[in-house]
Design a protein around this motif. Structure first.
Motif, PDB file in Angstrom:
ATOM      1  N   UNK A 197       0.551  -1.585   0.043  1.00  0.00           N
ATOM      2  CA  UNK A 197       0.089  -0.184   0.286  1.00  0.00           C
ATOM      3  C   UNK A 197       0.731   1.498   0.188  1.00  0.00           C
ATOM      4  N   UNK A 198       1.939   1.202   0.747  1.00  0.00           N
ATOM      5  CA  UNK A 198       2.711   2.602   1.165  1.00  0.00           C
ATOM      6  C   UNK A 198       3.609   2.570  -0.627  1.00  0.00           C
ATOM      7  N   UNK A 199       3.896   1.773  -1.099  1.00  0.00           N
ATOM      8  CA  UNK A 199       4.349   2.503  -2.071  1.00  0.00           C
ATOM      9  C   UNK A 199       3.668   2.591  -3.439  1.00  0.00           C
ATOM     10  N   UNK A 200       2.061   1.858  -3.306  1.00  0.00           N
ATOM     11  CA  UNK A 200       1.285   2.382  -4.038  1.00  0.00           C
ATOM     12  C   UNK A 200       1.180   3.915  -4.554  1.00  0.00           C
ATOM     13  N   UNK A 201       0.722   3.915  -2.862  1.00  0.00           N
ATOM     14  CA  UNK A 201       0.827   5.712  -2.448  1.00  0.00           C
ATOM     15  C   UNK A 201       1.403   6.306  -3.162  1.00  0.00           C
ATOM     16  N   UNK A 202       2.010   6.315  -2.194  1.00  0.00           N
ATOM     17  CA  UNK A 202       3.818   6.750  -2.815  1.00  0.00           C
ATOM     18  C   UNK A 202       3.508   7.905  -4.386  1.00  0.00           C
ATOM     19  N   UNK A 203       3.368   6.467  -4.884  1.00  0.00           N
ATOM     20  CA  UNK A 203       3.921   6.642  -6.708  1.00  0.00           C
ATOM     21  C   UNK A 203       2.294   7.258  -7.363  1.00  0.00           C
ATOM     22  N   UNK A 204       1.259   7.832  -5.787  1.00  0.00           N
ATOM     23  CA  UNK A 204      -0.190   8.182  -6.646  1.00  0.00           C
ATOM     24  C   UNK A 204       0.242   9.327  -6.150  1.00  0.00           C
ATOM     25  N   UNK A 205       0.916   9.764  -4.707  1.00  0.00           N
ATOM     26  CA  UNK A 205       0.763  11.065  -4.888  1.00  0.00           C
ATOM     27  C   UNK A 205       2.033  12.064  -5.839  1.00  0.00           C
ATOM     28  N   UNK A 206       3.151  11.192  -6.032  1.00  0.00           N
ATOM     29  CA  UNK A 206       4.498  11.395  -7.008  1.00  0.00           C
ATOM     30  C   UNK A 206       3.901  12.048  -8.274  1.00  0.00           C
ATOM     31  N   UNK A 207       3.047  10.838  -8.938  1.00  0.00           N
ATOM     32  CA  UNK A 207       3.021  11.364 -10.237  1.00  0.00           C
ATOM     33  C   UNK A 207       1.719  12.324 -10.449  1.00  0.00           C
ATOM     34  N   UNK A 208       0.093  11.779  -9.864  1.00  0.00           N
ATOM     35  CA  UNK A 208      -0.588  12.976  -9.564  1.00  0.00           C
ATOM     36  C   UNK A 208      -0.726  13.414  -8.929  1.00  0.00           C
ATOM     37  N   UNK A 209      -0.502  13.765  -7.778  1.00  0.00           N
ATOM     38  CA  UNK A 209      -0.343  14.629  -6.599  1.00  0.00           C
ATOM     39  C   UNK A 209      -1.493  14.556  -6.189  1.00  0.00           C
ATOM     40  N   UNK A 210      -2.203  13.529  -5.721  1.00  0.00           N
ATOM     41  CA  UNK A 210      -3.755  13.624  -5.051  1.00  0.00           C
ATOM     42  C   UNK A 210      -2.759  12.837  -3.301  1.00  0.00           C
ATOM     43  N   UNK A 211      -3.775  13.502  -2.646  1.00  0.00           N
ATOM     44  CA  UNK A 211      -3.783  13.020  -1.418  1.00  0.00           C
ATOM     45  C   UNK A 211      -4.279  11.521  -0.958  1.00  0.00           C
ATOM     46  N   UNK A 212      -3.223  11.022  -0.131  1.00  0.00           N
ATOM     47  CA  UNK A 212      -3.578   8.915   0.006  1.00  0.00           C
ATOM     48  C   UNK A 212      -3.852   9.028   1.021  1.00  0.00           C
ATOM     49  N   UNK A 213      -5.048   7.962   1.194  1.00  0.00           N
ATOM     50  CA  UNK A 213      -5.410   6.480   2.652  1.00  0.00           C
ATOM     51  C   UNK A 213      -3.921   7.164   3.378  1.00  0.00           C
ATOM     52  N   UNK A 214      -3.470   6.802   4.906  1.00  0.00           N
ATOM     53  CA  UNK A 214      -3.093   6.517   5.503  1.00  0.00           C
ATOM     54  C   UNK A 214      -3.595   6.167   6.718  1.00  0.00           C
ATOM     55  N   UNK A 215      -3.160   5.081   7.151  1.00  0.00           N
ATOM     56  CA  UNK A 215      -3.736   3.961   8.829  1.00  0.00           C
ATOM     57  C   UNK A 215      -4.832   4.063   8.083  1.00  0.00           C
ATOM     58  N   UNK A 216      -5.875   4.950   9.090  1.00  0.00           N
ATOM     59  CA  UNK A 216      -7.066   4.438   9.337  1.00  0.00           C
ATOM     60  C   UNK A 216      -7.772   5.736   8.188  1.00  0.00           C
ATOM     61  N   UNK A 217      -6.922   6.970   8.589  1.00  0.00           N
ATOM     62  CA  UNK A 217      -7.605   7.809   7.673  1.00  0.00           C
ATOM     63  C   UNK A 217      -7.743   7.992   6.735  1.00  0.00           C
ATOM     64  N   UNK A 218      -9.506   8.345   5.657  1.00  0.00           N
ATOM     65  CA  UNK A 218      -9.353   9.008   4.645  1.00  0.00           C
ATOM     66  C   UNK A 218      -9.970   7.279   4.176  1.00  0.00           C
ATOM     67  N   UNK A 219      -9.905   7.169   4.630  1.00  0.00           N
ATOM     68  CA  UNK A 219     -10.036   5.355   4.146  1.00  0.00           C
ATOM     69  C   UNK A 219     -11.145   5.346   3.079  1.00  0.00           C
TER      70      UNK A 219
END
Length: 235
Positions: free
Chosen positions: A93-115
């Motif tokens: 999950x961490x790697x996929x979320x970092x990829x989205x942040x880097x390439x699209x600039x979107x916020x991502x879920x973290x732990x139990x936040x913004x699931x």
């Protein structure tokens, strides 16, 4: 005749899923029915992922006639099957979320936040991406709605995210679910599922073919023609 093994995250006794896991049973039966409808000569068996972890089953991974369809992301690393690298990529999950942040600039879920409580079905035939209707989570646990009322102007960026994300993991033909959340007009990326996960049950009797049937068709390099059923079709 090929032997198809469906792997579920539930207890299985003699090929029957435990009554305490009704959603897993719906998923497995939907996939099994789709396979048998396409080719009644296939032998379909349902097993538990827990039995895989405990190595209590005699699984021959050298038999080329065995086709594995895991309906769970929780698989042991020693279990080798053609989509293994895709499942492992989606599990990180961490790697996929970092990829989205880097390439699209979107916020991502973290732990139990913004699931994520929304899912975009992505049907990848190997030749093209087909995007299904958004699935939304209902008030009752394990209840889902398709189609979900989603702002039409946000479909394009969401579909672009899904397509590029699949390319980044070198996706193989399958049905994927892009899980996300909306905060006003902002897309919050959660995760990517490499199979028709639990929310896909919403497509049964709503979409033809349903997402489990699409999963099987994609495996066979077929490109499904999606049709959303109306009330008249369902009668």
């Amino acid at each position: 005749m090929s032997k198809v093994i469906i792997i579920v995250n539930a207890q299985v006794d003699g090929g029957k899923i435990c009554s305490t896991a009704p959603v897993a049973e719906i998923m497995a039966i939907a996939l099994k029915n789709s396979i048998m409808k396409d080719n009644k000569f296939h032998e379909v068996k349902i097993i538990s992922a827990a039995d895989l972890w405990s190595r209590s089953l005699n699984i021959s991974q050298q038999d080329e006639d065995i086709i594995y369809f895991p309906l769970t992301i929780k698989l042991p690393e020693w279990f080798n099957f053609p989509a293994q690298h895709i499942y492992f990529a989606c599990r990180d999950l961490e790697k996929r979320r970092k990829w989205v942040q880097q390439h699209f600039g979107y916020k991502t879920s973290k732990d139990n936040l913004w699931l994520g409580d929304l899912w975009l079905p992505i049907i990848f035939s190997g030749e093209k991406f087909i995007y299904g209707e958004i699935i939304g989570e209902g008030v009752i646990p394990n209840s889902y709605q398709q189609p979900y009322d989603y702002p039409s102007q946000l479909y394009s960026p969401l579909q672009k995210l899904g397509g590029e994300l699949l390319k980044s993991i070198q996706a193989i033909p399958s049905v994927y679910l892009l899980q996300f959340k909306m905060l006003e007009q902002d897309i919050i990326f959660d995760r990517l599922w490499p199979f028709p996960a639990t929310p896909a049950i919403a497509s049964i009797n709503v979409q033809q073919p349903n997402l489990f049937a699409c999963h099987w068709l994609c495996f066979n390099n077929q490109c499904p023609e999606i049709r959303v059923l109306n009330l008249k079709d369902k009668v």
